[in-house]
Design an enzyme around this catalytic site. Structure first.
Site, PDB file in Angstrom:
ATOM      1  N   ASP A   1       7.628   7.711 -52.053  1.00 46.13           N
ATOM      2  CA  ASP A   1       9.022   8.163 -51.991  1.00 46.13           C
ATOM      3  C   ASP A   1       9.812   7.155 -51.146  1.00 46.13           C
ATOM      4  OD1 ASP A   1       8.447   8.737 -49.342  1.00 46.13           O
ATOM      5  OD2 ASP A   1       8.979  10.862 -49.452  1.00 46.13           O
TER       6      ASP A   1
ATOM      7  N   CYS B   1       4.131   8.660 -48.605  1.00 45.12           N
ATOM      8  CA  CYS B   1       5.407   9.283 -48.234  1.00 45.12           C
ATOM      9  C   CYS B   1       5.520   9.185 -46.719  1.00 45.12           C
ATOM     10  CB  CYS B   1       5.532  10.709 -48.774  1.00 45.12           C
ATOM     11  SG  CYS B   1       4.417  11.938 -48.072  1.00 45.12           S
TER      12      CYS B   1
ATOM     13  N   THR C   1       4.762  11.273 -44.201  1.00 48.60           N
ATOM     14  CA  THR C   1       3.527  11.692 -43.538  1.00 48.60           C
ATOM     15  C   THR C   1       2.288  11.479 -44.387  1.00 48.60           C
ATOM     16  OG1 THR C   1       3.769  13.887 -44.470  1.00 48.60           O
ATOM     17  CG2 THR C   1       4.733  13.521 -42.268  1.00 48.60           C
TER      18      THR C   1
ATOM     19  N   HIS D   1     -18.060   9.872 -49.075  1.00 48.66           N
ATOM     20  CA  HIS D   1     -18.437  11.290 -49.118  1.00 48.66           C
ATOM     21  C   HIS D   1     -17.716  12.075 -50.199  1.00 48.66           C
ATOM     22  CE1 HIS D   1     -20.181  11.691 -44.763  1.00 48.66           C
ATOM     23  NE2 HIS D   1     -20.624  10.620 -45.399  1.00 48.66           N
TER      24      HIS D   1
ATOM     25  N   HIS E   1     -24.036  14.643 -52.456  1.00 51.79           N
ATOM     26  CA  HIS E   1     -22.603  14.359 -52.611  1.00 51.79           C
ATOM     27  C   HIS E   1     -22.101  14.787 -53.987  1.00 51.79           C
ATOM     28  CE1 HIS E   1     -22.223  12.481 -48.778  1.00 51.79           C
ATOM     29  NE2 HIS E   1     -22.993  11.453 -49.061  1.00 51.79           N
TER      30      HIS E   1
HETATM   31  C1  RB5 Z   1      10.884  12.770 -46.598  1.00 50.69           C
HETATM   32  O1  RB5 Z   1      11.876  12.911 -45.622  1.00 50.69           O
HETATM   33  C2  RB5 Z   1       9.581  13.361 -46.116  1.00 50.69           C
HETATM   34  O2  RB5 Z   1       9.674  14.754 -46.067  1.00 50.69           O
HETATM   35  C3  RB5 Z   1       8.443  12.941 -47.012  1.00 50.69           C
HETATM   36  O3  RB5 Z   1       8.373  11.555 -47.036  1.00 50.69           O
HETATM   37  C4  RB5 Z   1       7.060  13.411 -46.634  1.00 50.69           C
HETATM   38  O4  RB5 Z   1       6.766  13.151 -45.304  1.00 50.69           O
HETATM   39  C5  RB5 Z   1       6.689  14.767 -47.055  1.00 50.69           C
HETATM   40  O5  RB5 Z   1       5.544  15.223 -46.892  1.00 50.69           O
END
Ligand code: RB5
Length: 145
Positions: A11, A68, A70, A101, A137
């Protein structure tokens, strides 16, 4: 592992890191399927996790990299596609173990969590990691569906 086509997507929060990691993949000789996004304008991470998941499910790519802010949202999205095992990794150890794993086929990264060099370490460890197979596994990975 044999490095077939790797699908990559992010994103807006992961766009810059995607470009850096895409360059690393190309330098490594990997064929890259870039599924966007193509700039840092705001977009919805589920669309990009889904796109990579569908590329894996359809056989257009053998592995994926998704990014993204996080790594959480985009990994949730990818993991909703059957056959996708997306692993949110934070260092080379988690990336290596995701292969060894879990036979993970998608590496998920958080661009707002990791520095560039740690993200690069994750990518290298994921690409170099080998799933050893074996009854223990295989049984567990099989239960992931
Ligand atoms: C975008 O602001 C943020 O929410 C997205 O990149 C991500 O971290 C969502 O899990």
């Amino acid at each position: 592992m044999s490095e077939g086509t790797i699908a990559i997507a992010a994103d807006h929060a992961g766009y810059a890191l995607k470009e850096d990691l895409k360059a690393d993949l190309l330098e490594r000789g990997v064929t890259v399927l870039d599924l966007g996004t193509d700039d840092d304008n705001s977009v919805d991470y589920p669309d990009f996790g889904k796109a990579v998941g569908e590329a894996i499910a359809s056989g257009r790519a053998s592995q994926g990299v998704i990014i993204c802010g996080t790594g959480i949202g985009i990994s949730i999205a990818a993991n909703r596609i059957a056959g996708v095992r997306a692993a949110l990794c934070h260092d080379a150890t988690t990336a290596r173990l995701a292969r060894e794993h879990n036979d993970a086929n998608v590496l998920a990264l958080g661009a707002r969590i990791l520095g560039l060099e740690v993200a690069r370490d994750c990518l290298r460890a994921f690409l170099d990691g080998q799933y050893p197979g074996g009854e223990r596994h295989d049984r567990r990975v099989g239960k992931l569906g």
